[in-house]
Design a protein around this motif. Structure first.
Motif, PDB file in Angstrom:
ATOM      1  N   LEU A 174       0.834  -1.200   0.000  1.00 45.24           N
ATOM      2  CA  LEU A 174       0.000   0.000   0.000  1.00 45.24           C
ATOM      3  C   LEU A 174       0.868   1.250   0.000  1.00 45.24           C
ATOM      4  O   LEU A 174       0.542   2.245  -0.651  1.00 45.24           O
ATOM      5  CB  LEU A 174      -0.913  -0.005   1.234  1.00 45.24           C
ATOM      6  N   GLU A 175       1.968   1.191   0.707  1.00 37.77           N
ATOM      7  CA  GLU A 175       2.889   2.326   0.765  1.00 37.77           C
ATOM      8  C   GLU A 175       3.435   2.657  -0.624  1.00 37.77           C
ATOM      9  O   GLU A 175       3.535   3.827  -1.007  1.00 37.77           O
ATOM     10  CB  GLU A 175       4.030   2.009   1.729  1.00 37.77           C
ATOM     11  N   GLN A 176       3.789   1.623  -1.388  1.00 38.85           N
ATOM     12  CA  GLN A 176       4.301   1.847  -2.736  1.00 38.85           C
ATOM     13  C   GLN A 176       3.248   2.512  -3.616  1.00 38.85           C
ATOM     14  O   GLN A 176       3.537   3.444  -4.383  1.00 38.85           O
ATOM     15  CB  GLN A 176       4.739   0.513  -3.355  1.00 38.85           C
ATOM     16  N   LEU A 177       2.005   2.047  -3.512  1.00 37.01           N
ATOM     17  CA  LEU A 177       0.934   2.625  -4.326  1.00 37.01           C
ATOM     18  C   LEU A 177       0.660   4.071  -3.924  1.00 37.01           C
ATOM     19  O   LEU A 177       0.490   4.934  -4.783  1.00 37.01           O
ATOM     20  CB  LEU A 177      -0.332   1.777  -4.194  1.00 37.01           C
ATOM     21  N   ARG A 178       0.627   4.330  -2.626  1.00 39.49           N
ATOM     22  CA  ARG A 178       0.402   5.709  -2.170  1.00 39.49           C
ATOM     23  C   ARG A 178       1.486   6.637  -2.711  1.00 39.49           C
ATOM     24  O   ARG A 178       1.202   7.717  -3.229  1.00 39.49           O
ATOM     25  CB  ARG A 178       0.420   5.777  -0.635  1.00 39.49           C
ATOM     26  N   ARG A 179       2.731   6.214  -2.559  1.00 40.92           N
ATOM     27  CA  ARG A 179       3.860   7.063  -2.940  1.00 40.92           C
ATOM     28  C   ARG A 179       3.939   7.259  -4.451  1.00 40.92           C
ATOM     29  O   ARG A 179       4.144   8.373  -4.936  1.00 40.92           O
ATOM     30  CB  ARG A 179       5.157   6.447  -2.418  1.00 40.92           C
ATOM     31  N   GLU A 180       3.776   6.185  -5.213  1.00 41.27           N
ATOM     32  CA  GLU A 180       4.015   6.253  -6.657  1.00 41.27           C
ATOM     33  C   GLU A 180       2.814   6.724  -7.471  1.00 41.27           C
ATOM     34  O   GLU A 180       2.978   7.211  -8.584  1.00 41.27           O
ATOM     35  CB  GLU A 180       4.469   4.872  -7.164  1.00 41.27           C
ATOM     36  N   VAL A 181       1.601   6.584  -6.912  1.00 41.38           N
ATOM     37  CA  VAL A 181       0.407   7.008  -7.658  1.00 41.38           C
ATOM     38  C   VAL A 181      -0.146   8.321  -7.124  1.00 41.38           C
ATOM     39  O   VAL A 181      -0.413   9.249  -7.877  1.00 41.38           O
ATOM     40  CB  VAL A 181      -0.679   5.911  -7.626  1.00 41.38           C
ATOM     41  N   THR A 196      -9.768   2.278  -6.514  1.00 40.42           N
ATOM     42  CA  THR A 196      -9.092   2.096  -7.801  1.00 40.42           C
ATOM     43  C   THR A 196      -8.797   0.621  -8.061  1.00 40.42           C
ATOM     44  O   THR A 196      -9.032   0.121  -9.164  1.00 40.42           O
ATOM     45  CB  THR A 196      -7.782   2.910  -7.847  1.00 40.42           C
ATOM     46  N   VAL A 197      -8.292  -0.082  -7.054  1.00 34.48           N
ATOM     47  CA  VAL A 197      -7.989  -1.507  -7.230  1.00 34.48           C
ATOM     48  C   VAL A 197      -9.272  -2.296  -7.463  1.00 34.48           C
ATOM     49  O   VAL A 197      -9.310  -3.219  -8.280  1.00 34.48           O
ATOM     50  CB  VAL A 197      -7.224  -2.064  -6.014  1.00 34.48           C
ATOM     51  N   ILE A 213      -6.457 -10.168  -8.920  1.00 33.12           N
ATOM     52  CA  ILE A 213      -5.710  -9.250  -8.060  1.00 33.12           C
ATOM     53  C   ILE A 213      -6.024  -9.650  -6.627  1.00 33.12           C
ATOM     54  O   ILE A 213      -7.139  -9.450  -6.143  1.00 33.12           O
ATOM     55  CB  ILE A 213      -6.106  -7.783  -8.315  1.00 33.12           C
ATOM     56  N   VAL A 214      -5.060 -10.243  -5.969  1.00 33.66           N
ATOM     57  CA  VAL A 214      -5.257 -10.807  -4.634  1.00 33.66           C
ATOM     58  C   VAL A 214      -4.900  -9.763  -3.573  1.00 33.66           C
ATOM     59  O   VAL A 214      -3.874  -9.090  -3.667  1.00 33.66           O
ATOM     60  CB  VAL A 214      -4.375 -12.064  -4.449  1.00 33.66           C
ATOM     61  N   THR A 215      -5.759  -9.644  -2.583  1.00 35.50           N
ATOM     62  CA  THR A 215      -5.520  -8.708  -1.476  1.00 35.50           C
ATOM     63  C   THR A 215      -4.769  -9.380  -0.342  1.00 35.50           C
ATOM     64  O   THR A 215      -5.170 -10.445   0.132  1.00 35.50           O
ATOM     65  CB  THR A 215      -6.853  -8.169  -0.929  1.00 35.50           C
ATOM     66  N   ALA A 216      -3.673  -8.776   0.061  1.00 35.65           N
ATOM     67  CA  ALA A 216      -2.976  -9.179   1.286  1.00 35.65           C
ATOM     68  C   ALA A 216      -3.409  -8.164   2.338  1.00 35.65           C
ATOM     69  O   ALA A 216      -2.897  -7.047   2.370  1.00 35.65           O
ATOM     70  CB  ALA A 216      -1.470  -9.161   1.083  1.00 35.65           C
ATOM     71  N   LEU A 219      -1.713  -5.088   3.894  1.00 36.73           N
ATOM     72  CA  LEU A 219      -0.348  -5.011   3.365  1.00 36.73           C
ATOM     73  C   LEU A 219      -0.300  -4.474   1.942  1.00 36.73           C
ATOM     74  O   LEU A 219       0.493  -3.590   1.632  1.00 36.73           O
ATOM     75  CB  LEU A 219       0.311  -6.393   3.419  1.00 36.73           C
ATOM     76  N   GLY A 220      -1.135  -5.026   1.055  1.00 34.97           N
ATOM     77  CA  GLY A 220      -1.106  -4.599  -0.332  1.00 34.97           C
ATOM     78  C   GLY A 220      -1.767  -5.606  -1.250  1.00 34.97           C
ATOM     79  O   GLY A 220      -2.722  -6.290  -0.848  1.00 34.97           O
TER      80      GLY A 220
END
Length: 233
Positions: A174-181, A196-197, A213-216, A219-220
């Motif tokens: 989730l952190e990667q998506l927040r930062r990069e999108v 969005t997902v 698209i599998v949810t963890a 986590l993400g």
């Protein structure tokens, strides 16, 4: 990687066949349209790297096809073909959003050189479409593809999809998506990720894809496909 795909819209059958042969020999994959109406249909159904449009076509002329593309926000490179050599006609085409303008008759070498210049490629160039399982992502046209079916993606859906494809079966946090999108962290952006997902997942399913698209939880996300087909290409 796939050959670059071109759309040639030309109503003169003999010229169309000759140009298709020249382009195929140069390593391009070519679809032909006999009029502007057919060109618009194919542009809606398929993803292309370049459209070559004759101006004088039946049903819908080339300039109308070009303007329709631009009104839809499509930045697909477009080359116009015409027998008209007047400056005003060329200016009209360029003002409508054409990337280049080629006056008939022309040499095959000039056509190929102009294609390379517009697409910034070398002869026989190929494009890489991120893929996972039976899904492909066309970032140029913001499309998610499965077989011959496709779904248009919003700007944020495209960004999320590109990140998921890059990580494949590995976890995208989730952190990667927040930062990069979205860039800046906030509760609103966290909610936006989930929405969005969710929308992206619906489009994957509507294509009939075997990818999920599998949810963890907490986590993400990660991509999943049937065993033996769960690899990025």
């Amino acid at each position: 990687m796939e050959p670059m795909r071109l759309l040639l819209a030309e109503d003169e059958a003999e010229l169309s066949r000759a140009l298709c042969a020249i382009l195929a020999h140069a390593g391009y994959e070519v679809d032909a349209a006999a009029d502007g109406e057919e060109a618009l249909y194919k542009l809606d159904c398929q993803s292309y790297d370049l459209a070559i449009l004759d101006i004088m076509m039946p049903k819908v002329d080339g300039l109308t096809v070009l303007r329709t593309l631009r009104q839809k926000g499509r930045d697909l490179p477009v080359m116009m073909l015409t027998a008209r050599a007047e400056i005003d006609d060329r200016v009209t085409g360029l003002d409508a959003g054409a990337n280049d303008y080629l006056v008939k008759p022309f040499a095959a070498k000039e056509l190929l050189a102009r294609i390379r210049a517009i697409t910034h490629t070398s002869p026989g160039a190929v494009r890489k479409r991120p893929a996972f399982g039976d899904l492909r992502l066309d970032e140029g046209d913001s499309l998610l593809l499965c077989g011959v079916a496709n779904e248009s993606l919003t700007a944020n859906e495209l960004k999320v999809a590109a990140i998921l494809f890059a990580h494949g079966s590995g976890l995208t946090t989730l952190e990667q998506l927040r930062r990069e999108v979205w860039g800046v962290l906030s509760d609103t952006e966290s909610s936006a990720i989930y929405v969005t997902v969710s929308n992206l997942r619906k489009k994957v399913r509507s294509l009939g894809s075997t990818v999920d698209i599998v949810t963890a939880r907490g986590l993400g996300y990660r991509l999943s496909a049937p065993e033996g087909d769960d690899h990025a290409q």
